[in-house]
Structure formats: C-alpha cells, structure tokens
Design an enzyme around this catalytic site. Structure first.
Site, short mmCIF file in Angstrom:
data_model
loop_
_atom_site.label_atom_id
_atom_site.label_comp_id
_atom_site.label_asym_id
_atom_site.label_seq_id
_atom_site.Cartn_x
_atom_site.Cartn_y
_atom_site.Cartn_z
N LEU A 97 0.81 -1.21 0.00
CA LEU A 97 0.00 0.00 0.00
C LEU A 97 0.85 1.26 0.00
O LEU A 97 0.41 2.31 -0.47
CB LEU A 97 -0.92 0.01 1.23
CG LEU A 97 -1.94 -1.12 1.31
CD1 LEU A 97 -2.67 -1.07 2.65
CD2 LEU A 97 -2.94 -1.03 0.17
N GLY A 98 2.04 1.19 0.55
CA GLY A 98 2.91 2.36 0.63
C GLY A 98 4.19 2.01 1.36
O GLY A 98 4.37 0.91 1.87
N GLY B 228 7.64 4.02 3.67
CA GLY B 228 8.13 5.23 4.32
C GLY B 228 9.37 4.94 5.13
O GLY B 228 9.94 3.84 5.07
N GLY B 229 9.80 5.95 5.89
CA GLY B 229 11.01 5.81 6.68
C GLY B 229 10.89 4.78 7.78
O GLY B 229 11.89 4.21 8.23
N PHE B 230 9.67 4.49 8.22
CA PHE B 230 9.48 3.55 9.33
C PHE B 230 9.21 2.13 8.85
O PHE B 230 9.27 1.20 9.64
CB PHE B 230 8.32 4.00 10.22
CG PHE B 230 8.63 5.26 10.98
CD1 PHE B 230 9.82 5.40 11.66
CD2 PHE B 230 7.72 6.30 11.02
CE1 PHE B 230 10.10 6.56 12.38
CE2 PHE B 230 7.99 7.44 11.73
CZ PHE B 230 9.18 7.58 12.41
N GLY B 231 8.89 1.94 7.59
CA GLY B 231 8.62 0.60 7.10
C GLY B 231 7.58 0.59 6.00
O GLY B 231 6.89 1.58 5.75
N VAL C 80 4.08 -0.85 4.11
CA VAL C 80 2.73 -1.22 4.54
C VAL C 80 2.10 -2.10 3.47
O VAL C 80 2.18 -1.80 2.27
CB VAL C 80 1.86 0.03 4.77
CG1 VAL C 80 0.48 -0.39 5.30
CG2 VAL C 80 2.53 0.98 5.73
N LYS D 110 2.14 -3.25 8.74
CA LYS D 110 3.39 -2.49 8.58
C LYS D 110 4.54 -3.32 9.12
O LYS D 110 4.49 -3.83 10.24
CB LYS D 110 3.32 -1.15 9.31
CG LYS D 110 4.57 -0.32 9.18
CD LYS D 110 4.45 0.99 9.95
CE LYS D 110 3.63 1.99 9.19
NZ LYS D 110 4.35 2.55 8.02
N ASP E 252 5.50 13.99 12.52
CA ASP E 252 5.61 13.83 11.07
C ASP E 252 4.24 14.03 10.41
O ASP E 252 3.80 13.20 9.62
CB ASP E 252 6.18 12.45 10.73
CG ASP E 252 6.76 12.42 9.32
OD1 ASP E 252 7.04 13.49 8.76
OD2 ASP E 252 6.93 11.31 8.78
#
Length: 407
Positions: free
Chosen positions: A98-99, A101-104, A106, A120, A217
C-alpha cells in the site's frame, strides 16, 4: 399431606389430634426444615454466582472505557501469529504493498476471518531493552481510540522484525487526492471536514490521552481517508514506538524536512507545538510545502503564502481544482490565517490544537493577526523573525524546513 372429597373430622365436634401428630412427627418436621434450608441455600448460591458474574463483567469492561476517559489501566494488544500475517499479505508481495516510508512498508492483508487490515513491517528489535520498550509502547498505543486516528489492532514479532496491524482505509492517503492521480476529486466541504478532523485527532493526542503523544511527522501522506472521506491520522505511535537510535533521517531527528518546525529541526526542541506548526494550508493550496516551483520567482510555499497575506491576496493560494462556487472567500481566508498562526516563529504564539478546533468551528469573524513566520531555505539560511543559530546547528537543514502544511 392428605386429600379427600369428604370431611376428615365430624362437624361441630372436638377431636384429639395427638394420635395424628405423633405419627411421623420427626420425619415431617425434618422434611419441612430440610426443604426450607435447601431453598434458602439454593437462593444464596444463585445470588453469589450472579454477584461474581456482574463484578467480572464490570472488571472486563472497565479498562476499555477507562482507556478513553483517561484511566491508568490499559488493555494489552492483540497478538497475531507471524505466519498468519505472512499468509494474509501473500508473503508481503509487491502487489499487496500500500505504501512505504522511513518507518517501514505497509501491506494490505486479508485475515482468515475475512477482515481486511493494513500490516506495517518494522525491523527495530535489536536489544532486549528495545524489545521491552517496544512492547510497552505497543500496549499504550493500542489503547488510543479516536475517530480521527487510525487504530492499532495488534502486533506480531519474529526475531528483530515486528509487524503492526492497523485498520484498513479504503481511500488510501490524503496526498493522492492533493497531488496524485485523484487530485481534484475532493470538494470544499470534504476538505473542510478533513481540516477539522485532523485538528481533533491531534488535540486528542496532545491533551486528552493518558500521556501527551507528539506525532512529529504530520503531512498528507500520513493522513488516511475512510469510506466517508473522514480523516484518520496514521503513524502517530511510531515516534514513540521506535527506539531512540531509529528515525527517518538521523539519530537525533524524526520527521520529514520541509514538514517540521524550525526549533525542532535545528535545535532539537520538541513539544506538541511541533505538530501545530505542521498543521497548515497544503490541502487548500494543493501544493507540497517544500515545492519551490512558484512563478514568477522561486520561493517556498510558506514564504509565498506570507507575501500573499501581506498583499491581502490570500485567495490566490486556493487550489485551482476547487470549484469557486463551493466556498466563500471569507471562510477560506479565515482558515489560511489560522494556518499562519500555527506557523509562528515563537512557539508560545502558536495555538494549541484544541484552540485550533475552536477557531475553525467558530463563527466569530474577528480578524486574526499572525506575525511573519520563519523561513529556512535550501542553503540553510534562516530568514524572517527568528533568533540566530550556529552554523553547525543550521547545517542539519538540507532542504526547506518552512512548513505551511495544509489541513
């Protein structure tokens, strides 16, 4: 007991009952007393069982209700089997992503019970202390319940990898509607509801939960929309969930440059007003805060917005994809001024998010008077009303940190 359709004794005559009473006397009395005592004991047992059941039911319900109102007792998160989540996401396939980012990353997952969730993947578990802290934070965040916050349903851990299971949002993230393929599909009423919903979600995190949670964020890609286009802030727990030595960009900074308050990005000063700063006009303008493609001169969104405010031409900031028949210029102007208040250089001058909610819903037409915000350009030069800082501190800002994020 005896039954007959005739009289037992002659009418109007005295009869000696001694013979009758002596017959089966002890056995009759014992039966009567035993029956009474047995009945009383049975009723007492039923009452005790009912009392225990009621007390147990209240005890199970109390933490959930208390979590919302601010009690200290918290429910533990739901534990999922790692294998089940791996199967639900088709082994974390790219088709289910789905997407990222910096944290992981999804992934969309379909559980055995038919429920669709978002999973995630995080890889942060390196030490036993980190694991213990992480579990504590997961327990805390799983008790956050608000209509404008994405709910953490549970987690699963295998080695250094941790999976967080969130509720699934069918309409994906807000940035798809502002800058992506679905741009122009949101009308003014929907955008205003998103503005208010985000403010309410942040106010809950800052002031109404057990502890103050700072998102750090806030941006359109971290705002998800449900089937009714109601906003739900996502990743609000990751700033707390990640150990101190993990972040987006460095060991001392968590967030996205261009969406972060100057005092935090440059000096590391963190407060809930950092989220307030990130609450701006990106949704109205239809542009990203660090987009410099403005004509006739190159300037950042916040700087451009301030110049329009000084020239009393804020209506030019409104997204061109919006139908001008759907909104009143005075209403839009008021919301942009509220956004400017959120980006004040002096932290104390920024309103709290609960105050922002009141300002948004108030019909009072009193004029707001924001002051000039702080601008930080791509060369790390600080412009506007701000105190001077050392070059070593300013060197951390490698892109624009001026934020006029649109909510």
């Amino acid at each position: 007991m005896r039954y007959s359709d005739k009289r037992f004794f002659p009418a109007n005559a005295t009869v000696d009952l001694a013979a009758y009473l002596r017959s089966g006397k002890s056995r009759g009395k014992g039966a009567i007393i035993g029956g009474i005592l047995g009945g009383v004991a049975f009723l007492l047992l039923l009452g005790l069982l009912a009392l225990l059941w009621i007390r147990r039911s209240r005890k199970l319900q109390k933490p959930r209700r208390g979590d919302i109102l601010g009690a200290t007792e918290l429910q533990g998160p739901t534990s999922f089997y790692y294998h089940d989540l791996k199967v639900a996401t088709n082994n974390f396939s790219e088709k289910n992503k789905l997407g990222e980012g910096g944290f992981g990353d999804v992934f969309k997952g379909l559980l055995k019970n038919g429920k669709t969730v978002a999973v995630k993947r995080l890889t942060v578990m390196q030490t036993s202390r980190a694991k213990a802290d992480f579990e504590s934070e997961v327990k805390l965040i799983s008790n956050v319940h608000h209509r404008n916050l994405v709910r953490l349903l549970g987690c699963s851990r295998k080695g250094s990898e941790c999976l967080l299971v969130y509720e699934y949002m069918a309409n994906n993230s807000l940035d798809k509607f502002l800058f992506g393929e679905r741009r122009g599909t949101l009308n003014w009423k929907q955008r205003f509801n998103i503005i208010v919903g985000m403010a309410r979600g942040l106010a809950y995190l800052h002031e109404e939960f057990h502890v103050c949670i700072i998102h750090r964020d806030i941006k359109s890609s971290n705002v998800l929309l449900d089937d009714d286009f109601q906003p739900k802030i996502a990743d609000f727990g990751l700033a707390r969930l990640l150990p101190d030595d993990h972040s987006h960009l460095s060991t001392k900074f968590a967030g996205t440059l261009g969406y972060t308050a100057p005092e935090y990005a440059i000096h590391g000063q963190l407060s809930e007003k950092v989220d307030t700063y990130s609450f701006g006009v990106e949704i109205i303008s239809g542009r990203k805060s660090n987009d410099t493609k403005l004509e006739p001169e190159t300037q950042y969104l916040l700087e451009s917005a301030w110049k329009l405010y000084e020239n009393e031409n804020l209506i030019s900031l409104v997204d061109e994809s919006l139908d001008r028949e759907e909104y009143k210029p005075e209403e839009v102007k008021k919301i942009i001024e509220i956004a400017l208040l959120c980006t004040q250089s002096v932290v104390a001058s920024r309103p709290t998010m609960s105050e922002v909610v009141v300002l948004l819903l108030s019909r009072n037409s009193s004029e707001l008077q924001p002051t000039r915000p702080t601008f930080i350009d791509s060369t790390s030069r600080v412009r506007g009303e701000t105190s001077s800082s050392s070059s070593s501190s300013a060197s951390r800002a490698t892109v624009s940190i001026s934020q006029f994020s649109a909510r």
